[in-house]
Enzyme design. Structure first.
Site, PDB file in Angstrom:
ATOM      1  N   LYS A  23       0.843  -1.199   0.000  1.00 49.64           N
ATOM      2  CA  LYS A  23       0.000   0.000   0.000  1.00 49.64           C
ATOM      3  C   LYS A  23       0.876   1.246   0.000  1.00 49.64           C
ATOM      4  O   LYS A  23       2.077   1.176   0.266  1.00 49.64           O
ATOM      5  CB  LYS A  23      -0.914  -0.006   1.230  1.00 49.64           C
ATOM      6  CG  LYS A  23      -0.174  -0.030   2.561  1.00 49.64           C
ATOM      7  CD  LYS A  23      -1.129  -0.121   3.731  1.00 49.64           C
ATOM      8  CE  LYS A  23      -0.369  -0.130   5.048  1.00 49.64           C
ATOM      9  NZ  LYS A  23      -1.265  -0.164   6.217  1.00 49.64           N
ATOM     10  N   ARG A  71     -10.160   0.558  15.595  1.00 51.85           N
ATOM     11  CA  ARG A  71     -10.079   1.266  14.319  1.00 51.85           C
ATOM     12  C   ARG A  71     -11.184   0.757  13.394  1.00 51.85           C
ATOM     13  O   ARG A  71     -12.113   1.487  13.086  1.00 51.85           O
ATOM     14  CB  ARG A  71      -8.684   1.062  13.705  1.00 51.85           C
ATOM     15  CG  ARG A  71      -8.402   1.945  12.512  1.00 51.85           C
ATOM     16  CD  ARG A  71      -6.944   1.943  12.106  1.00 51.85           C
ATOM     17  NE  ARG A  71      -6.482   0.641  11.640  1.00 51.85           N
ATOM     18  CZ  ARG A  71      -5.270   0.406  11.149  1.00 51.85           C
ATOM     19  NH1 ARG A  71      -4.388   1.386  11.099  1.00 51.85           N
ATOM     20  NH2 ARG A  71      -4.927  -0.790  10.737  1.00 51.85           N
ATOM     21  N   MET A 112      12.499  24.726  -1.057  1.00 55.24           N
ATOM     22  CA  MET A 112      11.614  23.800  -1.749  1.00 55.24           C
ATOM     23  C   MET A 112      12.411  22.747  -2.523  1.00 55.24           C
ATOM     24  O   MET A 112      12.083  21.566  -2.506  1.00 55.24           O
ATOM     25  CB  MET A 112      10.693  24.557  -2.709  1.00 55.24           C
ATOM     26  CG  MET A 112       9.723  23.638  -3.456  1.00 55.24           C
ATOM     27  SD  MET A 112       8.645  24.520  -4.589  1.00 55.24           S
ATOM     28  CE  MET A 112       7.559  25.377  -3.442  1.00 55.24           C
ATOM     29  N   TYR A 136      17.072  31.144   3.439  1.00 54.99           N
ATOM     30  CA  TYR A 136      15.933  32.021   3.713  1.00 54.99           C
ATOM     31  C   TYR A 136      15.887  32.423   5.188  1.00 54.99           C
ATOM     32  O   TYR A 136      16.210  31.635   6.078  1.00 54.99           O
ATOM     33  CB  TYR A 136      14.625  31.310   3.372  1.00 54.99           C
ATOM     34  CG  TYR A 136      14.323  31.239   1.889  1.00 54.99           C
ATOM     35  CD1 TYR A 136      14.189  32.390   1.115  1.00 54.99           C
ATOM     36  CD2 TYR A 136      14.145  29.996   1.275  1.00 54.99           C
ATOM     37  CE1 TYR A 136      13.904  32.311  -0.243  1.00 54.99           C
ATOM     38  CE2 TYR A 136      13.856  29.906  -0.083  1.00 54.99           C
ATOM     39  CZ  TYR A 136      13.738  31.074  -0.832  1.00 54.99           C
ATOM     40  OH  TYR A 136      13.452  30.995  -2.175  1.00 54.99           O
TER      41      TYR A 136
END
Length: 815
Positions: A483, A582, A758, A709
């Site tokens: 998954k 769950r 980024m 930054y």
């Protein structure tokens, strides 16, 4: 080898049914990777965990007409059978006879680490001194060693073979088969140590190989080894190597400022340049020199050979290519062994069409016509759509290749020709010697080109699965969880590999994950753990098996089955709630569930639950409570049902910590990727994922200047700062900037400085000598490890892996 079937039967005390005069030159043992059927017999190897006899039909389908087996299967007509009492003992008897009737000088290498590297280095140094045969890959076990020995032919003068053991009493059986004249013992480490009562017992087992050796060369830095060998084999010629002063062969100087290393070999010195000075490289160099001296190679030649050593590349890359191609890049080395290995790897892929790029074979003393005749036979058996031949020698034998074949002098001529870039929907194998630089073709054909890559080691995944299987009964099935894009590694690529290795089930979270796998040819049963209401039609259309955890889901899914016209009982999996709170049916709902299932056209494939804390020792009491609830409720449910579903509750940590509760199936997830909360278990697993990038630029930043930054980091001295092309868009969380996290360069951890951008981040490389632009940077693998990196991120390894952006290129390798 070259025997008639009757000769093989006489040697191994076997029975022949069929044509006893057929000639056998090769023995295949894995029906999935048969690359040639001419003069080849398939041996069905039976072990405690598996029976090779269930793959006989597959071997016959591939064109094999000689089967070596413990039983005959009359339904297969026109097959010659060699019936043996024990398949492994058969291989060992045949190999023993073959070795003892050969006329070669032999080197046997055993130890914990360095066997394969030293074997390959010795081969590089000796192939042009003597016609030499060696173990392919890491074939060194009870099965691998016999298969290696059967490669010996009458032209060989020297054989270099690895010998590996993992359990007590194994070495004696291997020594009966193979007794090397020169014995080489490498470093003794922790590999397989858990199977022995002490390090001393492990060493005793390894040393059995040298019982009949004339010379024993050994790493003498281990005092137990040193004492044992001198005590047991005092009458033999013994040569120790290592860093300690007591060794016969040692490094006299290792000053990093001096380009040369001086080796003291008994009473003489050997001086040679060394670019890598890590302990493993230097210790392997000492062993190499010692063996070469025993074979009477001159000092001058030894230095020349060390200077020309190539890195031992033992990996195949599978890369996503342009025009929906898969590129198998094996442009590291080329000989017959590595060609066979690459062709075997190719057979693991299901694409109907395939093409090959193949160069001259360099550095093999052989008659060209015979050599390329054998090469063409191997290639012709694969039915390639197109073959591209590169080089002066191989192109002369174009007429031997049956496929549509094109010839070129070098890789650039092939690139200029443009034939290669017109191929669509194929698997393309690039196989060549280094001098032809066919990695240029990889650059031309790959779909995405980035310096930042996620390398996935498929063999390490298989090792980790097999380790977990070793804790289970042979009958226990295994589901692999793929998954979330196989935890970020690539759902299709991992699933295809697992399907090839006969995993019983695959598990996905959502139906669309399973649908995508079906569309790409995955046929293994797939369980959908969280089937959404809108996906039921797709589940039925693509033969997926849903988890049913509530009455609402049961009724809605059954309605979809009815509407679909499905005329057989549809398989489902019932989830029980045992304490995780769950999903799942609770104890008081079981009677109603039984009533709801009675008249439905459904079959209960399994009943299962999920452990919440199997990785936490302090929660053992709670875990045992969950297991007790599951045993009680699943037993009650199965008793009332008409069919007998299998049961499962163990996840990766459950397999290792609660093995007694394995039931009929277990589910492996993060354990498959080499992660465990148990330190001792972790030592047995292999790292599967490596996140790498390169240095884009290095700058000297003055004292007091800021980096990145928001000026969050300021230097307090003249600082060497490197920028690397990976950032939060690639899955690196911003919180590990400003000296919270580290990355690795040249096996040194260096801090991340400034805010992470980024697409980039900056690192302080003051502590790394000889660092330069273009150097590799390890975001995580071994230093730092995946677990350490997750620690920087204040999260778990699952989140780290699943957060890696799809834009990071995945490369699949087999070591």
């Amino acid at each position: 080898m070259d025997y008639t079937i009757q000769q093989i039967a006489d040697i191994t005390d076997a029975e022949v049914i069929g044509d006893k005069y057929l000639s056998i030159k090769n023995i295949a043992f894995d029906s999935r990777i048969i690359y040639s059927t001419k003069h080849t017999a398939f041996v069905a190897i039976n072990t405690k965990k598996n029976s090779g006899e269930k793959f006989i039909e597959s071997a016959i389908d591939r064109g094999i007409n000689v089967i070596i087996s413990e039983h005959q299967y009359p339904q297969f007509e026109n097959v010659t059978w060699i019936i043996v009492k024990n398949s492994i003992e058969f291989l060992q008897k045949l190999a023993q006879f073959h070795f003892e009737h050969s006329n070669i000088q032999s080197i046997g290498i055993t130890g914990s680490n360095g066997k394969t590297i030293l074997k390959e280095w010795l081969y590089q140094c000796l192939w042009n001194e003597f016609p030499t045969v060696k173990s392919p890959k890491s074939f060194n076990s009870q099965i691998g060693l016999p298969l290696s020995l059967l490669q010996i032919n009458s032209a060989h003068q020297l054989g270099i073979f690895e010998v590996g053991i993992s359990m007590p009493d194994e070495m004696q059986r291997l020594e009966n088969i193979f007794h090397p004249q020169i014995g080489l013992l490498t470093h003794i480490g922790t590999a397989h140590a858990a199977n022995f009562t002490s390090e001393e017992d492990l060493i005793d087992e390894k040393l059995k190989l040298f019982k009949d050796s004339e010379v024993i060369i050994f790493n003498g830095d281990n005092q137990i080894v040193f004492n044992k060998i001198n005590s047991l084999y005092s009458g033999k010629k013994l040569i120790s190597y290592g860093f300690d002063e007591a060794n016969d062969v040692r490094i006299k100087n290792n000053n990093s400022k001096n380009e040369n290393v001086v080796v003291q070999y008994l009473g003489e010195e050997i001086i040679f340049p060394v670019h890598q000075r890590d302990e493993a490289t230097l210790i392997n160099a000492l062993a190499l020199i010692t063996v070469l001296k025993q074979l009477k190679i001159s000092n001058e030649k030894i230095v020349d050979k060390i200077n020309s050593l190539k890195a031992v590349e033992m990996r195949l890359e599978a890369i996503e290519g342009i025009k929906n191609n898969i590129i198998i890049n094996d442009s590291f080395n080329l000989d017959l062994d590595s060609l066979k290995t690459a062709l075997q790897f190719l057979n693991e892929y299901k694409k109907a069409k395939k093409s090959l790029v193949l160069t001259d074979i360099i550095g093999v003393n052989a008659n060209s016509k015979e050599l390329y005749g054998e090469v063409s036979e191997l290639v012709n058996d694969q039915n390639f759509d197109t073959v591209f031949l590169i080089g002066e020698k191989i192109t002369q034998f174009k007429y031997l290749f049956k496929s549509k074949t094109f010839t070129f002098i070098d890789a650039q001529e092939l690139i200029d020709n443009k034939h290669l870039t017109e191929i669509e929907n194929q698997i393309i194998l690039l196989k060549g010697a280094r001098k032809f630089q066919i990695e240029k073709l990889k650059d031309l054909l790959e779909l995405r080109k980035h310096d930042t890559v996620l390398e996935v080691n498929l063999n390490a995944i298989l090792h980790n699965i097999n380790y977990h299987k070793s804790l289970l009964k042979p009958t226990t099935k295994m589901m692999a969880m793929v998954k979330a894009n196989a935890y970020g590694l690539g759902s299709y690529e991992i699933s295809e590999f697992l399907q090839h290795h006969h995993i019983d089930y695959l598990g996905v979270a959502y139906a669309d994950e399973g649908v995508e796998l079906r569309k790409k040819g995955i046929t293994t049963p797939i369980v959908v753990m969280n089937p959404e209401q809108h996906s039921y039609d797709a589940i039925i259309q693509y033969n997926l098996e849903p988890e049913i955890y509530s009455f609402r889901v049961l009724e809605l899914f059954y309605d979809s089955v009815q509407k679909s016209g499905f005329d057989k009982k549809y398989p489902i999996h019932i989830k029980l709630e045992t304490g995780m709170h769950r999903l799942g049916f609770k104890e008081y709902e079981l009677d109603q569930l039984i009533q709801s299932l009675v008249h439905k056209n459904l079959t209960i494939q399994s009943v299962f639950s999920h452990l919440s804390s199997s990785d936490i020792p302090d929660e053992k009491e709670f875990t045992m409570k969950q297991l007790k609830i599951f045993e009680k409720n699943s037993s009650y449910l199965i008793e009332k049902l008409n069919n007998r579903p299998f049961r499962h509750i163990l996840n990766s940590s459950g397999i290792t910590n609660y093995t007694d509760y394995q039931y009929d199936l277990v589910r492996i997830g993060i354990g498959m990727l080499g992660e465990s909360s148990d330190f001792e278990i972790q030592k047995q697993l292999q790292s599967t994922v490596s996140f790498k990038t390169v240095i884009s630029q290095i700058s000297l930043v003055e004292n007091g200047e800021s980096v990145g930054y928001s000026r969050k980091y300021k230097t307090d001295h003249l600082t060497k700062i490197a920028t690397i092309p990976v950032g939060y868009a690639d899955g690196i969380p911003r919180l590990i900037g400003n000296e919270v996290g580290n990355v690795g360069i040249h096996k040194t951890l260096v801090p991340i400085v400034g805010n992470i951008c980024m697409d980039m981040m900056m690192i302080n490389v003051d502590s790394v000598s000889n660092v330069k632009e273009g150097d590799t940077v390890t975001v995580f693998n071994s230093k730092p490890s995946l677990k350490e990196f997750a620690g920087y991120c204040k999260t778990i390894t699952y989140e780290v892996l699943t957060s890696i952006s799809p834009r990071v290129k995945r490369i699949y390798i087999k070591d």
